[in-house]
Each structure stands twice: as C-alpha cells, then as structure tokens.
Design an enzyme around this catalytic site. Structure first.
Site, PDB file in Angstrom:
ATOM      1  N   TYR A  77      54.065  41.070  49.451  1.00 24.76           N
ATOM      2  CA  TYR A  77      52.739  41.196  50.085  1.00 24.76           C
ATOM      3  C   TYR A  77      51.580  40.859  49.142  1.00 24.76           C
ATOM      4  O   TYR A  77      50.898  39.862  49.300  1.00 24.76           O
ATOM      5  CB  TYR A  77      52.543  42.619  50.627  1.00 24.76           C
ATOM      6  CG  TYR A  77      53.516  43.033  51.695  1.00 24.76           C
ATOM      7  CD1 TYR A  77      53.255  42.771  53.037  1.00 24.76           C
ATOM      8  CD2 TYR A  77      54.696  43.701  51.382  1.00 24.76           C
ATOM      9  CE1 TYR A  77      54.140  43.156  54.029  1.00 24.76           C
ATOM     10  CE2 TYR A  77      55.587  44.092  52.363  1.00 24.76           C
ATOM     11  CZ  TYR A  77      55.305  43.823  53.685  1.00 24.76           C
ATOM     12  OH  TYR A  77      56.180  44.196  54.662  1.00 24.76           O
ATOM     13  N   LYS A  82      50.727  52.455  53.521  1.00 24.97           N
ATOM     14  CA  LYS A  82      51.315  53.224  54.611  1.00 24.97           C
ATOM     15  C   LYS A  82      51.029  54.726  54.476  1.00 24.97           C
ATOM     16  O   LYS A  82      51.081  55.444  55.466  1.00 24.97           O
ATOM     17  CB  LYS A  82      52.826  52.968  54.705  1.00 24.97           C
ATOM     18  CG  LYS A  82      53.217  51.500  54.838  1.00 24.97           C
ATOM     19  CD  LYS A  82      52.446  50.780  55.912  1.00 24.97           C
ATOM     20  CE  LYS A  82      52.815  49.319  56.115  1.00 24.97           C
ATOM     21  NZ  LYS A  82      52.775  48.452  54.941  1.00 24.97           N
ATOM     22  N   TYR A 126      58.681  35.401  55.366  1.00 19.44           N
ATOM     23  CA  TYR A 126      58.645  36.769  54.849  1.00 19.44           C
ATOM     24  C   TYR A 126      59.634  36.972  53.700  1.00 19.44           C
ATOM     25  O   TYR A 126      60.831  36.696  53.834  1.00 19.44           O
ATOM     26  CB  TYR A 126      58.977  37.746  55.991  1.00 19.44           C
ATOM     27  CG  TYR A 126      58.907  39.208  55.583  1.00 19.44           C
ATOM     28  CD1 TYR A 126      57.700  39.895  55.627  1.00 19.44           C
ATOM     29  CD2 TYR A 126      60.039  39.883  55.162  1.00 19.44           C
ATOM     30  CE1 TYR A 126      57.620  41.227  55.254  1.00 19.44           C
ATOM     31  CE2 TYR A 126      59.977  41.215  54.783  1.00 19.44           C
ATOM     32  CZ  TYR A 126      58.768  41.871  54.829  1.00 19.44           C
ATOM     33  OH  TYR A 126      58.701  43.190  54.450  1.00 19.44           O
TER      34      TYR A 126
HETATM   35  C1  LIG Z   1      52.889  47.054  55.043  1.00 20.40           C
HETATM   36  C2  LIG Z   1      52.256  46.397  53.882  1.00 20.40           C
HETATM   37  C3  LIG Z   1      51.194  45.488  54.043  1.00 20.40           C
HETATM   38  C4  LIG Z   1      50.685  45.050  55.385  1.00 20.40           C
HETATM   39  O1  LIG Z   1      49.946  46.011  56.073  1.00 20.40           O
HETATM   40  P1  LIG Z   1      49.908  45.940  57.664  1.00 20.40           P
HETATM   41  O2  LIG Z   1      49.009  47.033  58.069  1.00 20.40           O
HETATM   42  O3  LIG Z   1      51.315  46.123  58.115  1.00 20.40           O
HETATM   43  O4  LIG Z   1      49.393  44.597  58.071  1.00 20.40           O
HETATM   44  C5  LIG Z   1      50.624  44.944  52.923  1.00 20.40           C
HETATM   45  N1  LIG Z   1      51.076  45.255  51.690  1.00 20.40           N
HETATM   46  C6  LIG Z   1      52.109  46.095  51.488  1.00 20.40           C
HETATM   47  C7  LIG Z   1      52.551  46.353  50.103  1.00 20.40           C
HETATM   48  C8  LIG Z   1      52.738  46.702  52.579  1.00 20.40           C
HETATM   49  O5  LIG Z   1      53.760  47.530  52.368  1.00 20.40           O
END
Ligand SMILES: *Cc1c(COP(=O)(O)O)cnc(C)c1O
Length: 335
Positions: A288, A49, A262
C-alpha cells in the site's frame, strides 16, 4: 452533522503524530512533504484499520456479538488489526483469508496466529465470499457472530476517517500549515470516502485535493472502486445527517500506479520504500504505502505536483508485510 450517539470502543492512541519529511523533500527537490503517522495508531503495530475498528467493534459490542469474522488477503493488515482488537476484548475471531495456507506463517499471518484467531483458507475468494456459510455454522454453534466488512469499509469505517480529518485539521491549525494535496493508498474505499466527507465537513473552502492512489485493479462488492467509494461517501454523509451529495467530479482516484495489480511489487514500490527508509528512517509497506509513495515521487518528478505545493502523505501502516515480501524487495538500493 451529528454522530456522538454512534458507539465507539477505544483501541488505539490518538492523535497520531504529524511530522515533516524535510530530508525526503530535499532529496526529491520537491514540495514540502508532511506525513500523518497512522502507522503509529498503537494497536498491534498500527495502521489505518485501527480507526475504523473503533466504530465497527463498538457497534459489534453494542449488538451483543461474541464472535468477529472478517476477510482479506493472507497478508491483510486489516485482519491483523481486527484479530488484535478481538483478542483485547475477549471476542472470538475468525479470519477468511485468500489463497492457501503457506508452509511458513510470516508477517501479518504470523501475528494473526499469535492472536489466536481461527483461520479459514478461501482460495480465490479473497474478499469474503465464504463468510455467509461460516456465519451460518457459527450461529448453529450458538455463537453471536458479527461480520466486519472487507477492509472495514462501510459507513462506520468511513466515519472514522471523518474523525481523522478533524484530528488532522486541529494539528494543521496549531502548526500553522496548509496543504495542497492529501495523498494516500486507497483500496477498499473507506479511508478515501471518510477523508472526502471530513474535508467537506471541516474545511470545505480549502482547495486541498484528496488524492487516493489506487492499489488494486479489482473492485469492492463487485462494484468498481470509484462508484463504491462515491456511494460510500454519500451513505456516510446520510449516516451523520450531513446534507451533501458527492458526484463523480469530487473523487480523485489515481489508477496510474496499480502496475501488475494487488501485492505485485515492482521498481516503483522498491524505490519508494528504500528512499523513505534511507532519508527519513521510516518504514513503508510493499503493498500500500510503498505504492502510494512511489506515485507521489513520480508526480513530483513529472511536475504534476510542483515545488510550491505542500503535500500531506497519510501513512496508513502495513510495514509488518515487509517480512513476508523479502524475495520481492530490492535491498541493494542505496540513496
Ligand atoms: C487497508 C489499507 C489501506 C487502504 O485503506 P482503505 O480504506 O481500504 O482504502 C491502505 N494502507 C494500508 C497499509 C492498509 O492496510
């Protein structure tokens, strides 16, 4: 293609490292595996991000905002990085978090609090459904709020990953590497849309596949992920004046590993986290990157990815969430 006119605020340290995971590769008797270390972007423990926020917060500042508002899960990495970016620029920050306030703040939520942001608990509305009401209140109070979209996934967020692809290309060339697959966790779609457009823009003849591992069973803005991601890639192409129209067949979004949904941690994530930690000394996160690496390991074991392939795993960050998942982590595993 032209986007130098688009505002950008420096928030992290780039380029992030590109490293070989030779011990993990050996352990799996698998292909060459490289990792792009976006867990090291440098903003408040890092993550993907940070890249998106450079363009989105750049836009907020250009528009004269004094207050930032965004949404996510209680353990949102996006919210934590947004809170840090806002703090560093003297902007007020409001986070609209799903669920209800836990008795004890840990992981990302603890960090949100340290950054001094205002937290609004939204129950089942974990994707920002309550934002319009809060924006109205802020305007009544004389503030100039700016809404950062869920996951930072609008055209500006995706543009950051067009840039990220360019950054990778430069590293790949100077290290004399080639990749057959780029694998990463995909959730709100910005990372994937940007990487797709980046590849089209900077390396269009390469056979390399951009493979998103789907993290969430749900949808973004009430649109199924694949449609949202595709439309975002096309809107971002328009933003930068690139003459592309992506179609369904350009998008590789693997939903085989969403499991119970999720943030529900199972054997797949646990093995990936322990194996990567114990072979490489690298921390993945439970929501993730643990799931995405679990997917990669499975694809190697089932022969979907072959020993002759060469994989780039894009580490998108998230390890601060480990501290709030201790009950779900299997720490007895040894490899
Ligand atoms: C937000 C996030 C993702 C996913 O990225 P997107 O662009 O929202 O698809 C993957 N890994 C982590 C650790 C994240 O915080």
């Amino acid at each position: 293609m032209e986007y130098s006119h688009i505002a950008r605020e420096s928030l992290g340290f780039f380029p992030t490292p590109l490293v070989a995971l030779s011990k993990l590769s050996q352990k799996l008797d698998g292909p060459t595996i490289f990792m792009k270390r976006d867990d090291n972007t440098g903003l408040a423990l890092g993550g993907n991000k940070t890249r998106k926020l450079e363009f989105i917060i750049g836009d907020a500042l250009a528009k004269g905002a004094d207050t930032i508002i965004t949404a996510g899960a209680a353990q949102s990495n996006h919210c934590r990085q947004t809170a840090a970016a806002a703090a560093s620029l003297g902007l007020e920050c409001h986070l609209v978090l799903g669920g209800k306030e836990p008795e004890q703040a840990s992981g990302n939520l603890l960090l949100d609090k340290i950054f001094g942001c205002h937290i609004h608990w939204a129950g089942a509305n974990r994707k920002g459904e309550d934002i319009p009401d809060i924006v109205e209140q802020l305007i009544t109070q004389g503030k100039k709020p700016y809404v950062v979209p869920y996951g930072g996934s609008n055209e500006l967020g995706a543009l950051a990953f067009v840039e990220a692809y360019k950054e990778l290309e430069s590293q790949r060339k100077s290290m004399n590497l080639s990749f057959t697959h780029i694998i990463f966790a995909s959730s709100s779609g910005g990372t994937q849309a940007g990487l797709m457009l980046g590849k089209k823009s900077f390396n269009s003849h390469s056979p390399c596949q951009i493979v998103g591992i789907n993290i969430d069973k749900g949808e973004t803005d009430k649109v199924p992920f694949n449609q949202y991601t595709l439309s975002l890639a096309n809107r971002t192409a328009k933003l930068i004046g690139a003459d592309y129209e992506f179609s369904e067949s350009d998008l590789i979004l693997n939903a085989d590993y969403v499991g119970e949904g999720y943030g529900v941690i199972g054997a797949l994530e646990n093995e990936a986290i322990a194996l990567t930690a114990q072979t490489e000394g690298i921390l993945l996160d439970p929501v993730y990157t643990g799931r995405a690496m679990g997917g990669l390991i499975d694809m190697i074991r089932t022969g979907v990815i072959k020993k002759t392939d060469s994989v780039l795993f894009w580490h998108t960050g998230g390890a601060p969430a480990l501290f709030s998942y201790s009950n779900d982590l299997d720490i007895a595993q040894k490899f």
